[in-house]
Design an enzyme around this catalytic site. Sequence first.
Site: not given
Length: 524
Positions: A241-242
Site C-alpha cells: 500500500s503506502a
Amino acid sequence: MKPLCSTIISVWEVLGASLGTQQEPSSCGILTDPSVNVPGIGTIHGTTLTPNPGVRQFLGIPYAQPPIGARRFAPPQPATVPFPNSLKTTTQLPPSCMQHLRKQPPSIYTQEINEFNLQGLNTTSPRITEDCLTLSIWTPSELSPTHLLPVIIFIHGGAFSIGGQDVPYQVPAQWVQRTQSHIVVSFNYRLNIFGFPSAAGLPEAEQNLGLLDQRLAVQWVHDHIFAFGGDPSRITLWGQSAGALSVGYYQFAYATDPLVTGLIMDSGNEMLDITVSSDSRRGNFTAVASQFGCGNLSAAEELACMRNVSAQDMEDFVSTYTQAGSRLAVPFLPVVDNRTVFDNYTALALSGNLAKVPVILGSNAQDGVPFVPYSPGGVNTTLADIATLKIMFCPAFKAATNRLKAGLQVFRYGYLGNFSNISPEPWMGAYHSSELPLIFGTHPDFRGNSTALEYATSQAMQDSWLSFASAPSSCKATGMAKQNWPAYASVANGQVREFGVGSTGALTGSTKAIEALCPSIFQP
C-alpha cells in the site's frame, strides 16, 4: 561447468566466510547468542521467545536521532553512536510514530479486522511517541558463521497516516521460524503532519520527511546487517500500500545508489497518483498552526513556533478535523519535490532514470473493497470493482510496462485468496492488505485455524518472496524458476502468477481482458 548464477551465489557464500562474523562462533560452529556486537555501535542484546524458539528478535533499535525539538520537521539524522551502554532490546515491540486511526466513515479495518491496526485495537496503539525512529530485526536463532542470509526490509502501509511495527498481522517471527533462511527488518517512519508537513518554512527538498526516514533506515540495514548474519549484497525492499508507493518512489529517487538488489510492491506503486505540489497543501500546515498561537507569522517563525507545540495536542487536533470530514480529510501526504517524488514517472522510466533492479509487482482481486462505503451487509460491488481497477490494478499494469520498456525484469502476480479467517464476510474477498497475513505467516492467529489451501498459499508466497530475495540481482529469473514464476516478458505474452485459488502455482494470461479496461493513461 557451473551455471553463472550458481557461481555468483557460491562466491558470496565464500566471501561471507572469509569476512567472518562479528561474534565468536560456538564450538559447534553455530551462532546462538541473542547478543550481537555491531562495529561502531556497540552490543545489542536480543531475545529468543516461545512460541518461535527458532527466532532471535532485536526490537526497537534506533536508526535516527529522536525527531523532537529542533529536529521536528527536519531531515533525519543518524542515531548517535556508539551507544553509551549496550542496548538491551525488550520483548515488546517499540512505540509507533504519532498518528490517529480514522474511525469515520467506518471501514472493514475498524469494524471487521482490527488486526491491521496497531496492537489489534480499534484505535491506534496507546504506545505512540514522537521519538519513534526505530527498526526491529528478526533472524534465525541459529546462524552459520560461514553463510550470510538474504534480507527483506518491510515498509508498512497505512496511507502515510497510520501504521508501524506494532501491527499483529505484520510481525514476521512465524515466517522466519518456518524458513530459517532469511532475515526480516521492519521499521517506523514519520507519518501525517510530522512526516509530510508541507510547511512554507521548509525547503522544497525537505518536505517528504517520512521518505527520508525510510532511506536512512535502509542505509542503516545496509551498513550493519552483516553483524546479524545478513548479506548486504542481497537486500530486498518490500512494501505494501503506502509502503509499496514508497518502494516505487525509492526506485526513482535512488536510481544510481539503491543499496538494494530487489524491490517488491504489493498493491501500490509510484503510478498511484496521490501527490500534488507542496504549495497546494501549505494551507493545511498553516491551518493547524493557527490553532496553537502560531498564526500570522512569517514562514520561518511559523515553523519555529510549531516545533514547540505538544505533539499529542497537534495530533489530536488533526484527528478531530479529519474525523469531521473537513478539508483536512487527506491533508498530509507526499508532495512532488523532484528529489524523493517526481511528477512524470513514465518519462523517467523511458529515459532509464531508475534503479536497474528486478521487481515483483502486483495487486489483489478485490483491492477496492475498503475504498468504497462500508456497511455490515457488504459493499457496492460495482463501485468496488471500479476502485480496484483504477486505484490498484491499472497503476500496477502501467508500472510493470514502464519497467519492461526500461529493460528491467518484472514478476507480476495477482492475489485472489478469500479465506474466512482473514475475510470473515464472503463479500470481502481478496481485499486490500489481505495478502499480508499469508506472507507474514500470521493467518492462523485469529478467527480459527487456516485451511489446507491457505497454508499452501502462504508457503507459496513466502517461498516466492524468499527466492526472489535470495538470488543476486542478475540471477532473479533463475531463482524464480524454482517457484514456477517466469518473468513478465511482454504485454502480449507475459504471464502472471496467481495466488490463493486452486493451484497456488497457477500462471494465467487472463489479465489481458482486465488490462483492456484500463484508461488510456495506464496503457503501454
